[in-house]
Scaffold this motif. Structure first.
Motif, PDB file in Angstrom:
ATOM      1  N   TYR A   8       0.813  -1.300   0.074  1.00  0.00           N
ATOM      2  CA  TYR A   8       0.020  -0.044  -0.061  1.00  0.00           C
ATOM      3  C   TYR A   8       0.833   1.306  -0.104  1.00  0.00           C
ATOM      4  O   TYR A   8       0.301   2.524   0.538  1.00  0.00           O
ATOM      5  CB  TYR A   8      -0.860   0.089   1.044  1.00  0.00           C
ATOM      6  CG  TYR A   8      -2.081  -1.053   1.137  1.00  0.00           C
ATOM      7  CD1 TYR A   8      -2.886  -1.012   0.090  1.00  0.00           C
ATOM      8  CD2 TYR A   8      -1.887  -2.245   1.951  1.00  0.00           C
ATOM      9  CE1 TYR A   8      -3.859  -2.255  -0.159  1.00  0.00           C
ATOM     10  CE2 TYR A   8      -2.814  -3.256   1.657  1.00  0.00           C
ATOM     11  CZ  TYR A   8      -3.596  -3.207   0.833  1.00  0.00           C
ATOM     12  OH  TYR A   8      -4.719  -4.246   0.713  1.00  0.00           O
ATOM     13  N   LYS A  17      -4.496   7.405  -6.542  1.00  0.00           N
ATOM     14  CA  LYS A  17      -5.189   6.799  -5.466  1.00  0.00           C
ATOM     15  C   LYS A  17      -4.466   5.261  -5.379  1.00  0.00           C
ATOM     16  O   LYS A  17      -4.387   4.596  -6.202  1.00  0.00           O
ATOM     17  CB  LYS A  17      -6.822   6.481  -5.681  1.00  0.00           C
ATOM     18  CG  LYS A  17      -7.377   7.789  -5.638  1.00  0.00           C
ATOM     19  CD  LYS A  17      -8.874   7.397  -5.631  1.00  0.00           C
ATOM     20  CE  LYS A  17      -9.716   8.753  -5.616  1.00  0.00           C
ATOM     21  NZ  LYS A  17     -11.227   8.318  -5.884  1.00  0.00           N
ATOM     22  N   ASN A  19      -5.188   1.652  -4.178  1.00  0.00           N
ATOM     23  CA  ASN A  19      -6.205   0.781  -4.259  1.00  0.00           C
ATOM     24  C   ASN A  19      -6.511   0.084  -2.978  1.00  0.00           C
ATOM     25  O   ASN A  19      -5.667  -0.995  -2.943  1.00  0.00           O
ATOM     26  CB  ASN A  19      -6.221  -0.060  -5.445  1.00  0.00           C
ATOM     27  CG  ASN A  19      -7.662  -0.830  -5.692  1.00  0.00           C
ATOM     28  OD1 ASN A  19      -8.397  -0.698  -5.018  1.00  0.00           O
ATOM     29  ND2 ASN A  19      -7.515  -1.403  -6.705  1.00  0.00           N
ATOM     30  N   TYR A  20      -7.617   0.272  -2.164  1.00  0.00           N
ATOM     31  CA  TYR A  20      -7.451  -0.756  -1.047  1.00  0.00           C
ATOM     32  C   TYR A  20      -8.700  -1.877  -1.266  1.00  0.00           C
ATOM     33  O   TYR A  20      -9.049  -2.513  -0.245  1.00  0.00           O
ATOM     34  CB  TYR A  20      -7.773   0.252   0.174  1.00  0.00           C
ATOM     35  CG  TYR A  20      -6.658   0.980   0.641  1.00  0.00           C
ATOM     36  CD1 TYR A  20      -5.512   0.477   1.700  1.00  0.00           C
ATOM     37  CD2 TYR A  20      -6.746   2.321   0.479  1.00  0.00           C
ATOM     38  CE1 TYR A  20      -4.740   1.471   2.101  1.00  0.00           C
ATOM     39  CE2 TYR A  20      -5.580   3.013   0.659  1.00  0.00           C
ATOM     40  CZ  TYR A  20      -4.558   2.610   1.588  1.00  0.00           C
ATOM     41  OH  TYR A  20      -3.441   3.391   1.941  1.00  0.00           O
ATOM     42  N   SER A  21      -9.294  -1.684  -2.430  1.00  0.00           N
ATOM     43  CA  SER A  21     -10.303  -2.471  -2.509  1.00  0.00           C
ATOM     44  C   SER A  21     -10.093  -3.972  -2.647  1.00  0.00           C
ATOM     45  O   SER A  21      -9.178  -4.178  -3.111  1.00  0.00           O
ATOM     46  CB  SER A  21     -11.162  -1.988  -3.767  1.00  0.00           C
ATOM     47  OG  SER A  21     -11.573  -0.618  -3.733  1.00  0.00           O
ATOM     48  N   SER A  23      -8.774  -6.170  -0.734  1.00  0.00           N
ATOM     49  CA  SER A  23      -7.632  -6.352  -0.201  1.00  0.00           C
ATOM     50  C   SER A  23      -7.696  -8.150   0.285  1.00  0.00           C
ATOM     51  O   SER A  23      -8.538  -8.268   1.051  1.00  0.00           O
ATOM     52  CB  SER A  23      -7.289  -5.634   0.907  1.00  0.00           C
ATOM     53  OG  SER A  23      -7.132  -4.504   0.371  1.00  0.00           O
TER      54      SER A  23
END
Length: 189
Positions: A8, A17, A19-21, A23
């Motif tokens: 991250y 951005k 991307n934390y989607s 995970s």
């Protein structure tokens, strides 16, 4: 390289951005990678606390309030930030969408210029605010925002001047202690 296994960190942030989607859960290995990224950042250079400037007491008294003034006000020891939680929560929501901290905001927590978001001292102070809120209220939305703020900070460590580095280390250190405490509470340390 700092935390080269911790996925991250992105030098393109906050322009790009992170991307934390969706995970993937990686358990203890992920926590170890996270801890390494934070420890390496915190051990670089020294924090000099001399010549700290006094904080101003000003909030939303004009069309757009400089973010530095807003954060300084909210971080004052005498301020009961619970009375500002609606604004702060809106700000957290806006941050979660953009992953940016802008140079100023109006009362609806919208910036006057969406291109002014590269002042990392503002990210550090916002991180400190998120840490204080989590410690006082134990709401994970603030810890979540703090983790993302510090990912952006660490991703951009080469861009930080000495003052920004000092502020950023306070934010990362607060996060590190909070997460270590949370892991200890859950016997995951």
């Amino acid at each position: 390289m700092i935390g080269d296994k911790y996925k991250y960190l992105d030098k393109g942030s906050p322009s790009d951005k992170i991307n934390y989607s969706y995970s993937q859960y990686k358990g203890k290995a992920f926590l170890d990678e996270w801890a390494i990224s934070r420890k390496e950042f915190l051990t670089e250079g020294q924090i000099n606390t001399e010549n700290d400037e006094p904080r101003k007491k000003e909030i939303f008294n004009k069309e757009f309030t400089p973010t530095n003034d807003l954060l300084d006000f909210l971080l004052e020891e005498e301020v009961n930030f619970k009375s500002y939680l609606n604004k702060i929560n809106l700000w957290v929501k806006r941050f979660e969408v953009t992953k940016k901290i802008y140079s100023d905001y109006n009362e609806l927590m919208r910036p006057s210029n969406r291109n002014n978001f590269m002042d990392f001292s503002l990210y550090a102070k916002f991180g400190q605010l998120m840490a204080q809120l989590f410690i006082e209220l134990n709401r994970y939305q603030y810890l979540n925002a703090l983790l993302k703020i510090n990912d952006i900070i660490i991703s951009n460590k080469e861009r930080l001047n000495q003052n920004e580095m000092k502020l950023c280390k306070l934010s990362v250190s607060a996060e590190y202690e909070i997460v270590r405490d949370e892991l200890t509470k859950r016997s995951l340390d």
